[in-house]
Scaffold this motif. Structure first.
Motif, PDB file in Angstrom:
ATOM      1  N   LEU A   1      -1.683  10.272   4.906  1.00  0.00           N
ATOM      2  CA  LEU A   1      -1.570  10.968   6.181  1.00  0.00           C
ATOM      3  C   LEU A   1      -1.136  12.395   5.887  1.00  0.00           C
ATOM      4  CD1 LEU A   1      -1.880  10.254   9.218  1.00  0.00           C
ATOM      5  CD2 LEU A   1       0.597  10.029   9.315  1.00  0.00           C
ATOM      6  N   ASN A   2      -2.010  13.340   6.262  1.00  0.00           N
ATOM      7  CA  ASN A   2      -1.787  14.749   5.935  1.00  0.00           C
ATOM      8  C   ASN A   2      -1.520  14.944   4.439  1.00  0.00           C
ATOM      9  OD1 ASN A   2      -2.191  15.531   8.550  1.00  0.00           O
ATOM     10  ND2 ASN A   2      -0.038  15.853   9.036  1.00  0.00           N
ATOM     11  N   GLY A   3      -2.273  14.208   3.621  1.00  0.00           N
ATOM     12  CA  GLY A   3      -2.170  14.351   2.172  1.00  0.00           C
ATOM     13  C   GLY A   3      -1.046  13.580   1.527  1.00  0.00           C
ATOM     14  N   ARG A   4      -0.179  12.960   2.317  1.00  0.00           N
ATOM     15  CA  ARG A   4       0.953  12.194   1.769  1.00  0.00           C
ATOM     16  C   ARG A   4       0.586  10.712   1.721  1.00  0.00           C
ATOM     17  NH1 ARG A   4       5.266   9.272   3.796  1.00  0.00           N
ATOM     18  NH2 ARG A   4       7.199   9.384   2.576  1.00  0.00           N
ATOM     19  N   PRO A   5       0.654  10.082   0.523  1.00  0.00           N
ATOM     20  CA  PRO A   5       0.319   8.657   0.413  1.00  0.00           C
ATOM     21  C   PRO A   5       1.230   7.796   1.282  1.00  0.00           C
ATOM     22  CG  PRO A   5       0.394   9.676  -1.753  1.00  0.00           C
ATOM     23  CD  PRO A   5       0.965  10.681  -0.790  1.00  0.00           C
ATOM     24  N   LEU A   6       0.631   6.823   1.953  1.00  0.00           N
ATOM     25  CA  LEU A   6       1.401   5.903   2.789  1.00  0.00           C
ATOM     26  C   LEU A   6       1.874   4.680   2.015  1.00  0.00           C
ATOM     27  CD1 LEU A   6      -0.764   6.058   6.046  1.00  0.00           C
ATOM     28  CD2 LEU A   6       1.424   7.190   5.606  1.00  0.00           C
ATOM     29  N   GLN A   7       1.433   4.548   0.760  1.00  0.00           N
ATOM     30  CA  GLN A   7       1.912   3.496  -0.133  1.00  0.00           C
ATOM     31  C   GLN A   7       2.385   4.163  -1.425  1.00  0.00           C
ATOM     32  OE1 GLN A   7      -1.607   3.305   0.791  1.00  0.00           O
ATOM     33  NE2 GLN A   7      -0.874   2.557   2.780  1.00  0.00           N
ATOM     34  N   ASP A   8       3.372   3.563  -2.086  1.00  0.00           N
ATOM     35  CA  ASP A   8       3.929   4.164  -3.296  1.00  0.00           C
ATOM     36  C   ASP A   8       2.949   4.138  -4.461  1.00  0.00           C
ATOM     37  OD1 ASP A   8       6.261   4.831  -2.063  1.00  0.00           O
ATOM     38  OD2 ASP A   8       7.359   3.060  -2.728  1.00  0.00           O
ATOM     39  N   SER A   9       1.983   3.214  -4.403  1.00  0.00           N
ATOM     40  CA  SER A   9       0.998   3.131  -5.478  1.00  0.00           C
ATOM     41  C   SER A   9      -0.294   2.586  -4.909  1.00  0.00           C
ATOM     42  CB  SER A   9       1.499   2.214  -6.600  1.00  0.00           C
ATOM     43  OG  SER A   9       1.717   0.895  -6.108  1.00  0.00           O
ATOM     44  N   ILE A  10      -1.348   2.655  -5.699  1.00  0.00           N
ATOM     45  CA  ILE A  10      -2.639   2.096  -5.286  1.00  0.00           C
ATOM     46  C   ILE A  10      -2.489   0.589  -5.136  1.00  0.00           C
ATOM     47  CG2 ILE A  10      -5.046   1.748  -5.946  1.00  0.00           C
ATOM     48  CD1 ILE A  10      -4.844   4.377  -7.528  1.00  0.00           C
ATOM     49  N   ILE A  11      -2.959   0.067  -4.019  1.00  0.00           N
ATOM     50  CA  ILE A  11      -2.831  -1.364  -3.735  1.00  0.00           C
ATOM     51  C   ILE A  11      -4.027  -2.111  -4.301  1.00  0.00           C
ATOM     52  CG2 ILE A  11      -2.657  -3.114  -1.919  1.00  0.00           C
ATOM     53  CD1 ILE A  11      -0.196  -1.283  -2.208  1.00  0.00           C
ATOM     54  N   GLN A  12      -3.747  -3.143  -5.098  1.00  0.00           N
ATOM     55  CA  GLN A  12      -4.813  -3.988  -5.637  1.00  0.00           C
ATOM     56  C   GLN A  12      -4.905  -5.280  -4.838  1.00  0.00           C
ATOM     57  OE1 GLN A  12      -3.663  -4.059  -9.900  1.00  0.00           O
ATOM     58  NE2 GLN A  12      -5.713  -3.264 -10.237  1.00  0.00           N
ATOM     59  N   CYS A  13      -6.123  -5.736  -4.627  1.00  0.00           N
ATOM     60  CA  CYS A  13      -6.371  -6.936  -3.827  1.00  0.00           C
ATOM     61  C   CYS A  13      -6.682  -8.118  -4.743  1.00  0.00           C
ATOM     62  CB  CYS A  13      -7.519  -6.687  -2.853  1.00  0.00           C
ATOM     63  SG  CYS A  13      -7.310  -5.217  -1.833  1.00  0.00           S
TER      64      CYS A  13
END
Length: 495
Positions: A343-355
């Motif tokens: 959101l506005n360039g700021r990640p909403l999760q601390d890391s990439i989420i793996q499924c």
């Protein structure tokens, strides 16, 4: 001479509230098709219009759309109808001038995506609140019998059609009783299936002008298909190719308020000036993707509403007709292996989420690994696989919903970023809907917001996956809080 009995009314010692709603149902016919017969076509749409007269006090969340249709027989095949779908591609409710309180372009996709997460409290769902006519109801069957229309491992030649859970999953398909046998379908669908819209508001309303419910039918090929194999319906499946059929006896059972005190209160409020209320409003966006990576972006402004409350990201199979019409299964990353939003360039999760789901064994066909994209991309985390990252993010919100396990969630996969929408359980405990409790993420104070999503979709490039030939259709469903003002001469929808 007949006997005379003096009948004393039963005494009621409870406290009486003269503002408790009391409803009766009025059968409202179609405004544009006098016969009540609605043509459904193989790939095109038919408009269905219902007019609700001015000064009528009603509750849309308790109203039902009713109709029946017959799927013709096909030699050596069973007819199969999607029971977890919706028979209308687009839904509008608003004024005669075209101002929509609800204006949902991809309503069938939205309903399928949101129903397990938001549609019904799990205890109500299992307790009989839903039945076969509502198009969303518990299967009461073993998972091996309640089969999904596609192999949920995402492999074209797979045979993993069984539901991940027994008895309590929603019914996926309705089959004809035998091959070469017609299938009769009866629907009594509550308008409230479109959650987080005006239809979902359990509230009596009155309008000073005529209001219109307009529905555009889905294509027949999105509603049903034929298969010679009930255990693995995708094997030998064929899209509907016969002559178009019509739904009969279509009408709206409108819940009219019978309590004279409530009716008078609503009409007096309208006559004195206006009725103002906060309402949820959901926009739908559609994107196509045929590459191993997807990058989506939306700019959200105060023109959408006064606050942003939720964004759902849902990857549907690009084969939009036939047995894959409602396929948004992501078992073990079969469609989206990694996801991260900003959101506005700021990640909403601390890391990439793996499924990656460690409960599901990898699927290997011809030496190609189809469901371990998390392993292939584990270098992102220094060689460590992030088990169940998607479920970890969603499970708190799923409390009280019909999503009962990680495999069940992945079989009906959605990604959510939310601001102020609680879990169904928390909402029920508060006794108030989220749009009355929550401020959400203000679009008035914060200014324009740029929401972006990056997703890895590597199975598109694998020849044996069921999304290889047609790619994915990616939907974003954005829910806002808006203000509805009802005046004697019309309506105003504003932030």
């Amino acid at each position: 001479m007949s006997a005379y009995y003096s009948m004393t009314p039963q005494l009621n010692f409870s406290v009486t509230d003269n503002m408790v709603p009391r409803y009766r149902y009025a059968k409202i016919p179609l405004n544009n098709l006098s016969s009540g017969s609605v043509p459904f076509n193989s790939t095109s749409q038919t408009l269905v219009e219902i007019k609700i007269p001015a000064s009528t006090c009603f509750n849309l969340s308790k109203s039902f759309l009713c109709y029946q249709y017959i799927i013709p027989a096909l030699a050596d095949n069973f007819g199969a109808v999607h029971e977890a779908g919706f028979d209308f591609q687009q839904v509008f409710f608003g004024s005669g001038s075209g101002l929509g309180i609800v204006d949902m372009t991809y309503s069938n996709r939205y309903k399928k995506a949101v129903q397990n997460l938001r549609n019904t409290f799990e205890q109500d769902f299992q307790g009989g609140f839903q039945d076969q006519m509502t198009q969303f109801y518990p299967s009461r069957q073993a998972g091996a019998t309640n089969v999904y229309p596609q192999s949920i491992d995402g492999v074209t030649a797979g045979v993993l059609n069984a539901s991940p859970i027994n008895n309590t999953d929603s019914q996926q398909l309705l089959f004809s009783s035998a091959v070469n046998t017609a299938l009769q379908v009866t629907r009594q669908v509550p308008l409230s299936v479109l959650k987080d819209t005006f239809f979902d508001m359990d509230k009596d309303v009155v309008f000073g002008s005529d209001m219109y419910l307009r529905l555009f039918t889905a294509a027949i090929q999105q509603m049903c298909f034929y298969t010679p194999n009930r255990a693995n319906p995708h094997i030998g499946a064929s899209a509907f190719a016969g002559a178009a059929f019509s739904a009969q006896n279509m009408y709206l059972q409108l819940a009219l308020e019978e309590n004279i005190d409530i009716r008078n209160s609503l009409l007096m409020s309208l006559a004195k000036g206006s009725i103002k209320m906060d309402i949820p409003y959901t926009y739908c966006y559609r994107f196509s993707n045929n590459t191993a990576n997807a990058n989506l972006s939306l700019t959200l402004t105060k023109n959408y509403g006064k606050s942003l409350n939720r964004i759902l990201f849902v990857p549907f199979n690009g084969a939009e007709f036939g047995h894959l019409s409602y396929d948004h299964c992501n078992l073990n990353g079969g469609k989206v292996s990694q996801v991260q939003t900003t959101l506005n360039g700021r990640p909403l999760q601390d890391s990439i989420i793996q499924c990656y789901n460690p409960q599901i064994a990898p699927v290997i066909v011809g030496g190609v690994n189809y469901t371990t994209n998390a392993f292939a991309q584990a270098s992102t985390f220094g060689g460590v696989v992030d088990f169940g990252g998607d479920w970890r993010q969603i499970r708190e919100f799923a409390k009280g919903s019909c999503l009962q396990s990680y495999p069940h969630y992945q079989a009906n996969w959605v990604w959510q970023d939310g601001w102020g929408i609680p879990s169904l359980l928390d909402e029920k405990n508060s006794g108030r809907p989220w749009y009355q409790n929550s401020e959400g993420l203000s679009l008035i104070d914060s200014g324009d917001l740029v929401y972006s999503i990056q997703a890895s979709t590597p199975n598109i490039t694998l020849a044996g996956s069921n999304c290889n030939a047609s790619g994915l259709i990616l939907y974003l469903f954005c829910t806002f809080n808006r203000t509805l003002t009802i005046q004697a001469d019309g309506i105003i929808l504003s932030a």
